[in-house]
Design an enzyme around this catalytic site. Structure first.
Site, mmCIF file in Angstrom:
data_model
loop_
_atom_site.group_PDB
_atom_site.id
_atom_site.type_symbol
_atom_site.label_atom_id
_atom_site.label_comp_id
_atom_site.label_asym_id
_atom_site.label_seq_id
_atom_site.Cartn_x
_atom_site.Cartn_y
_atom_site.Cartn_z
ATOM 1 N N ARG A 96 -50.818 22.799 -46.560
ATOM 2 C CA ARG A 96 -51.622 23.485 -47.617
ATOM 3 C C ARG A 96 -51.802 25.012 -47.905
ATOM 4 O O ARG A 96 -51.919 25.444 -48.954
ATOM 5 C CB ARG A 96 -53.139 22.646 -46.780
ATOM 6 N N ASN A 150 -54.819 13.911 -51.904
ATOM 7 C CA ASN A 150 -54.746 14.101 -52.685
ATOM 8 C C ASN A 150 -52.955 14.281 -53.082
ATOM 9 O O ASN A 150 -52.692 14.128 -52.135
ATOM 10 C CB ASN A 150 -56.013 16.035 -53.246
ATOM 11 N N CYS A 172 -61.855 9.704 -55.426
ATOM 12 C CA CYS A 172 -62.491 10.936 -54.994
ATOM 13 C C CYS A 172 -64.529 10.724 -54.803
ATOM 14 O O CYS A 172 -64.658 10.223 -55.340
ATOM 15 C CB CYS A 172 -61.988 11.385 -56.606
ATOM 16 N N HIS A 202 -59.921 15.263 -61.094
ATOM 17 C CA HIS A 202 -60.444 16.076 -60.737
ATOM 18 C C HIS A 202 -59.908 17.490 -61.839
ATOM 19 O O HIS A 202 -59.888 18.198 -62.129
ATOM 20 C CB HIS A 202 -59.243 17.144 -60.063
ATOM 21 N N TYR A 256 -63.401 21.623 -60.956
ATOM 22 C CA TYR A 256 -62.373 21.597 -60.701
ATOM 23 C C TYR A 256 -62.071 22.514 -62.112
ATOM 24 O O TYR A 256 -60.911 23.120 -62.555
ATOM 25 C CB TYR A 256 -61.359 21.334 -60.236
#
Length: 442
Positions: A96, A150, A172, A202, A256
């Site tokens: 990440r 995700n 989510c 998102h 988002y």
């Protein structure tokens, strides 16, 4: 269905697991889970054991009949499961950190599930999810796969498109967070609110908001623009919305959407944060470290408050509600990722969408919304194109397909940026992208 259920959680060593356990304990009288199997990989063994010990203490304190099993053998965990939940991170938080930091060098937003970071997280994750689904087909073909991993929308898309397994639901916490945020900004109890959600993971919008059954959309739009109560998520900076823009948009964006409607502001903010305190992944690594120190405490027998700082509030709440509603054939309405099947006319019939669904024992039935508003339709379609091309790249390991996905993403400014960025990220993630390196590419 049997009267005692088996749940397998892949990525069981996650710091979120105690919240899942808490939710299952709370519903035990109507959701009789007899076995909870927590599975992880060798690198996550220590975390799995720590979380597993806490889970066992929680169950013991609650005094319920539920056995917790810890294993590194995924196939054993999947055997005859009724529900499988997935919450893993290929490459752990180090991957990440690369997704967040490398794009910044190119003047592009570095984010876990959007833009180049989302593309790479998808390409690392999808092959693993497809392996899990193949194992489920052999060992628990009737089980529901509840996926948190995700990018949840892209993962759901890939399973629907590249396997015959239809019992997948992507989950989510964003819609739940949005609903709580609207309730808070209006000063009302969230239980009185209904939000009509539709879009993609998102990239979901609140098309309408109802208070006790009456639409109060205009009030809600005004409330979310009030600078005194800017709602966001722990991992997204709450840059305020321009009220006139939101009024013109006519629907409630999700946190988002700031990456798309406020791209330059978000990029500047990210670059500053990265230089001052590191990327979000580095911040999370510290939070995780502190959480696991708490979990080690043998006196701890409940989910600690600090878990909410991890950014996944309501995650497991959503999962437990969903499992409970399927098992009890509840017929309630929950926003999930599922097959469109015509619910959103602006998107392909066979694609994954995120929308309000009636939850039954046969899974989610999406509520039809027709066409999305013109103002948001194009962006949603562009992201869906990106997701489909990204899924194809993940499955084929084709360099040109990956470059196409990178370039058509709205957060990447041009192919001259996309190509060197793709090359650097492929090299950085080489270990977790074997499909791209199986044969040397032309």
């Amino acid at each position: 269905m049997s009267h005692s259920l088996k749940v397998a959680t892949i990525g069981g060593g996650s710091s979120y697991t105690p919240e899942l356990v808490e939710g299952l304990i709370a519903r035990h009288h109507t959701l009789p889970i007899k076995e909870l199997w927590l599975v992880d990989v060798e690198e996550g063994k220590e975390k799995l054991e720590t979380v597993g010990r806490l889970a066992k203490r929680m169950v013991q304190t609650a005094g319920i009949d539920m056995e917790i099993y810890l294993t590194l053998d995924r196939k054993e965990a999947l055997q005859d499961a009724d529900f499988v939940t997935t919450q893993f991170r290929v490459g752990l938080l180090d991957a990440r950190a690369k997704d967040e930091s490398i794009p910044l060098k190119y003047g592009v937003i570095g984010q876990e599930t959007n833009g180049p970071g989302g593309l790479f997280k998808g390409m690392r994750t999808i092959p693993v999810i497809l392996d899990i689904v193949r194992e489920m087909e052999e060992r628990c073909p009737k089980a529901w796969l509840i996926n948190f991993t995700n990018p949840a929308g892209m993962v759901t898309e890939a399973v629907l498109r590249y396997t015959s397994h239809r019992k997948i639901i992507g989950l989510c916490n964003v819609p739940l967070g949005m609903k709580m945020g609207v309730a808070e900004s209006l000063g009302v109890n969230a239980e009185r609110l209904d939000v009509q959600f539709a879009g993609l993971n998102h990239m979901v919008y609140g098309l309408d908001v109802f208070l006790d059954g009456t639409s109060i959309k205009d009030q809600a739009l005004a409330a979310i623009c009030d600078p005194d109560n800017q709602q966001s998520m722990i991992n997204i900076t709450a840059l305020g919305w321009e009220p006139d823009f939101i009024q013109g948009l006519g629907v409630i964006p999700c946190p988002y959407h700031r990456y798309y409607y406020k791209t330059s502001d978000m990029l500047a903010e990210e670059q500053q944060a990265a230089s001052e305190k590191g990327t979000r992944a580095q911040v999370v690594q510290q939070v995780e470290k502190e959480l696991f120190e708490l979990y080690e405490d043998e006196a701890l027998d409940h989910k600690p408050q600090q878990l909410e700082e991890r950014g996944g509030a309501y995650y497991s709440e959503a999962a437990c509600n969903l499992i409970h509603s399927i098992y009890t054939d509840q017929g309630d309405i929950q926003p999930v990722n599922t097959l469109n099947a015509g619910a959103i006319a602006s998107l392909p019939y066979d694609s994954a969408i995120e929308a309000n669904c009636v939850i039954t024992k046969d899974g989610p039935k999406p509520l039809a919304v027709g066409e999305l508003p013109v103002a948001v339709q194009g962006l949603v379609q562009q992201i869906k194109s990106f997701e489909r091309v990204a899924c194809e790249a993940a499955v084929t390991g084709d360099y040109h397909t990956a470059l196409s996905a990178m370039t058509i993403n709205p957060l990447v400014p041009s192919d001259t940026v996309a190509k060197p960025l793709l090359d650097e990220m492929l090299e950085a993630h080489k270990e977790h992208l074997p499909q791209f390196f199986a044969t040397e590419r032309a």
